[in-house]
Write an enzyme that holds these catalytic residues in place. Structure first.
Site, mmCIF file in Angstrom:
data_model
loop_
_atom_site.group_PDB
_atom_site.id
_atom_site.type_symbol
_atom_site.label_atom_id
_atom_site.label_comp_id
_atom_site.label_asym_id
_atom_site.label_seq_id
_atom_site.Cartn_x
_atom_site.Cartn_y
_atom_site.Cartn_z
ATOM 1 N N ALA A 1 0.805 -1.216 0.000
ATOM 2 C CA ALA A 1 0.000 0.000 0.000
ATOM 3 C C ALA A 1 0.843 1.274 0.000
ATOM 4 O O ALA A 1 0.295 2.376 0.017
ATOM 5 C CB ALA A 1 -0.926 0.010 1.209
ATOM 6 N N ASN B 1 0.729 -3.736 7.791
ATOM 7 C CA ASN B 1 1.792 -4.390 7.024
ATOM 8 C C ASN B 1 2.770 -3.359 6.476
ATOM 9 O O ASN B 1 3.967 -3.631 6.349
ATOM 10 C CB ASN B 1 1.189 -5.201 5.875
ATOM 11 N N HIS C 1 -1.050 6.747 4.525
ATOM 12 C CA HIS C 1 0.216 6.315 5.106
ATOM 13 C C HIS C 1 1.253 7.410 4.875
ATOM 14 O O HIS C 1 1.479 7.822 3.732
ATOM 15 C CB HIS C 1 0.695 5.010 4.460
#
Length: 267
Positions: A124, A189, A219
């Protein structure tokens, strides 16, 4: 042409299989799918004209060149060693499994002894190459911030059944990468990937924020050392079928396979 087998038949596996078949059919053929629920494996395999498998032995019986995992970190721990020993390379989407030092080192040794490769996709986020550059330079400080809708964090072990506020933005976790992945195994993750790439598994700081107004998984990774600093922000829509994951995770594995097959490779 290389053959691919897939562990997992959830939302991300469906995206990966569909787009690999659409975009990379000259280089790869998906030959087998295995899932916890037999009906899910059957459904996905049928759409690919592939074999639906009930066990790892069934999956490996076709001797795939590459096995791709989309089944969670427990599946990685259960199957990864056998995949490598059987002679397949392995792509791990659930990179959180590698926060376990003993398991990661054992897997590295197995890959080396078996003359196989373990591939860790960007998932991601991105810029794992840049993070490796920071790691080689040394003295790197890393802060990894994740912002998600509270609903996507529900059920995490860290919360102990607690319901997050639905009317305000709040920081719900600050701590180490190992504590973050143990507390939020389906959500961070990216923190493990960034920490491993930058060599800061036990030094990086993770902050997780629940934001009721957020429609994206955000993120933000900040790195600095004596000579460089960098900040990476990635915002992606959660998968409608699985809000805990970003669809970009599946796409990153498609991109990885494209890069491996290409005569010109990006790093």
């Amino acid at each position: 042409m290389k053959t691919v087998a897939v562990i997992g038949a959830g939302a991300l596996a469906h995206i990966f299989c569909r787009e690999t078949q659409r975009l990379l059919s000259d280089d790869y053929r998906i030959v087998a799918v295995m899932a916890r629920h037999e009906e899910h494996a059957n459904e996905l395999a049928e759409s690919l004209d592939a074999d639906a498998c009930a066990t790892l032995d069934d999956l490996l019986s076709s001797f795939p060149d590459i096995v791709v995992e989309f089944a969670g970190r427990e599946a990685v721990k259960e199957y990864a060693q056998r995949v490598l020993e059987h002679g397949s390379d392995l792509v791990i989407a659930s990179i959180g499994a590698l926060a376990d030092d003993a398991f990661r080192k054992h897997l590295e040794a197995t890959a080396k002894e078996s003359h196989r490769k373990v591939y860790l996709p960007n998932g991601a986020i991105g810029a794992l190459d840049l993070m490796q550059t920071f790691a080689l330079m040394g003295n790197v400080e890393v802060v990894i911030s994740n912002t998600k809708a509270p609903k996507s964090l529900e059920g995490a072990p860290y919360l102990n059944g607690e319901t997050l506020a639905s009317d305000k933005k709040e920081v719900i976790f600050t701590g180490s990468v190992p504590d973050a992945i143990n507390g939020f195994p389906k959500n961070v993750n990216v923190a493990v990937a960034a920490a491993l790439a930058s060599g800061t598994l036990y030094d990086a700081t993770v902050q997780i924020t629940g934001d009721p107004d957020s429609t994206e998984n955000i993120h933000r990774i900040r790195l600095k050392n004596n000579l460089m600093r960098a900040e990476l922000t990635v915002a992606s829509k959660p998968d409608p079928a699985n809000p805990k994951s970003s669809t970009s995770t599946a796409w990153s594995v498609v991109a990885l396979l494209k890069n491996l097959a290409s005569p010109v490779q990006f790093f």
